[in-house]
Enzyme design. Sequence first.
Site, PDB file in Angstrom:
ATOM      1  N   ASN A   1       0.866  -1.185   0.000  1.00 54.86           N
ATOM      2  CA  ASN A   1       0.000   0.000   0.000  1.00 54.86           C
ATOM      3  C   ASN A   1       0.903   1.235   0.000  1.00 54.86           C
ATOM      4  O   ASN A   1       1.512   1.552   1.007  1.00 54.86           O
ATOM      5  CB  ASN A   1      -0.885  -0.036   1.257  1.00 54.86           C
TER       6      ASN A   1
ATOM      7  N   LYS B   1       0.100   4.199  -0.085  1.00 57.53           N
ATOM      8  CA  LYS B   1      -0.557   5.332   0.574  1.00 57.53           C
ATOM      9  C   LYS B   1      -0.446   6.586  -0.313  1.00 57.53           C
ATOM     10  O   LYS B   1      -0.451   6.469  -1.537  1.00 57.53           O
ATOM     11  CB  LYS B   1       0.036   5.570   1.960  1.00 57.53           C
TER      12      LYS B   1
ATOM     13  N   HIS C   1      -9.444   0.700   5.228  1.00 61.49           N
ATOM     14  CA  HIS C   1      -8.141   0.909   5.880  1.00 61.49           C
ATOM     15  C   HIS C   1      -8.329   1.814   7.101  1.00 61.49           C
ATOM     16  O   HIS C   1      -9.157   2.736   7.065  1.00 61.49           O
ATOM     17  CB  HIS C   1      -7.157   1.524   4.887  1.00 61.49           C
TER      18      HIS C   1
ATOM     19  N   GLU D   1      -6.753   4.235   8.181  1.00 62.32           N
ATOM     20  CA  GLU D   1      -6.579   5.673   7.919  1.00 62.32           C
ATOM     21  C   GLU D   1      -7.846   6.260   7.292  1.00 62.32           C
ATOM     22  O   GLU D   1      -8.197   7.418   7.542  1.00 62.32           O
ATOM     23  CB  GLU D   1      -5.339   5.901   7.040  1.00 62.32           C
TER      24      GLU D   1
ATOM     25  N   GLU E   1      -5.039  -5.724  10.603  1.00 66.97           N
ATOM     26  CA  GLU E   1      -4.063  -4.655  10.823  1.00 66.97           C
ATOM     27  C   GLU E   1      -4.364  -3.941  12.136  1.00 66.97           C
ATOM     28  O   GLU E   1      -5.180  -3.000  12.164  1.00 66.97           O
ATOM     29  CB  GLU E   1      -4.145  -3.630   9.687  1.00 66.97           C
TER      30      GLU E   1
ATOM     31  N   GLY F   1       2.424   1.871  11.002  1.00 61.61           N
ATOM     32  CA  GLY F   1       3.295   3.041  10.880  1.00 61.61           C
ATOM     33  C   GLY F   1       3.984   3.445  12.172  1.00 61.61           C
ATOM     34  O   GLY F   1       4.524   4.551  12.270  1.00 61.61           O
TER      35      GLY F   1
ATOM     36  N   SER G   1       3.734  -2.361  10.389  1.00 62.45           N
ATOM     37  CA  SER G   1       5.182  -2.211  10.597  1.00 62.45           C
ATOM     38  C   SER G   1       5.985  -3.447  10.188  1.00 62.45           C
ATOM     39  O   SER G   1       6.972  -3.802  10.849  1.00 62.45           O
ATOM     40  CB  SER G   1       5.477  -1.827  12.056  1.00 62.45           C
TER      41      SER G   1
HETATM   42  C1  PEP Z   1      -0.718  -0.122   6.159  1.00 59.13           C
HETATM   43  O1  PEP Z   1      -0.833   1.077   5.941  1.00 59.13           O
HETATM   44  O2  PEP Z   1      -1.595  -0.904   5.770  1.00 59.13           O
HETATM   45  C2  PEP Z   1       0.438  -0.579   6.918  1.00 59.13           C
HETATM   46  C3  PEP Z   1       0.482  -1.823   7.295  1.00 59.13           C
HETATM   47  O3  PEP Z   1       1.415   0.359   7.156  1.00 59.13           O
HETATM   48  P1  PEP Z   1       2.873   0.094   7.773  1.00 59.13           P
HETATM   49  O4  PEP Z   1       3.440  -1.126   7.107  1.00 59.13           O
HETATM   50  O5  PEP Z   1       3.621   1.327   7.472  1.00 59.13           O
HETATM   51  O6  PEP Z   1       2.668  -0.129   9.232  1.00 59.13           O
END
Ligand code: PEP
Length: 246
Positions: A9, A11, A95, A97, A163, A169, A201
Amino acid sequence: MRRPIVAGNWKMYTRSADAHILATAVRNSVMNLEGIEVIICPPALWVSEVLAVVGRGGKIELGVQNMYFEAEGAYTGEISPLMVRDVAKYVIIGHSERRAYFGENNLDVNEKVLAALRSGLVPIICVGERKREGLPKEPRYQLEEALHRVPKKHYRDVIVAYEPVWAIGTGENAEPEYVAKVVSYLREVGLADTPVLYGGSVNSKNVEGYARRPEIDGLLVGSASVRAAEFASICQTWAKEKIFKA
Ligand code: PEP
């Protein structure tokens, strides 16, 4: 159908030229990998450009990071499932976010999942708890809501991404044992044939722990997916471990 998957992703990162360079580097580094599916989800503006780089029917499939649920209409600024269908196969839905910054709720997520399936897209449904807890109820509830009115026979046509919000993040990735436990708990909803990914992460140093857990089919990678060498290394580890287990 359950299968090994690594999805990236991007983003709201990359300008046009960066997207081109990143897609080219990822394509070159994963083209010889066997046994995994690699999905990249660039910003919607760059999907056609990235498609021109990776090609149709190649090693890499494309996805978008969001869409609206109506097929067309006066919805300024939105993109529809039919538009997505022309250029991509996957769509990330719900997601954290989107939920946190754009007010998306479980009802919106459910409408989008239904719309994706109607249009022949594969939704990547994101669920996760905001705070660390024992066996978290929040992602299970989000998942049940996301799958409301989805016939059970279509559960194999979706992907679920677990997640935990506190791991996204933050550099604080969830322990593989914990993820495996939550994934098994989520599967009780009826996901025997559904790929379930972990996201939060993930990087080239911690990926192996997840790859070794048979409960986890794949990864949704955020920050590390915009660093070509890092993403390639994650894909390579996933391919190696999952093939070894097969
Ligand atoms: C994500 O945005 O789905 C995600 C897992 O981000 P990160 O790997 O940066 O934690």
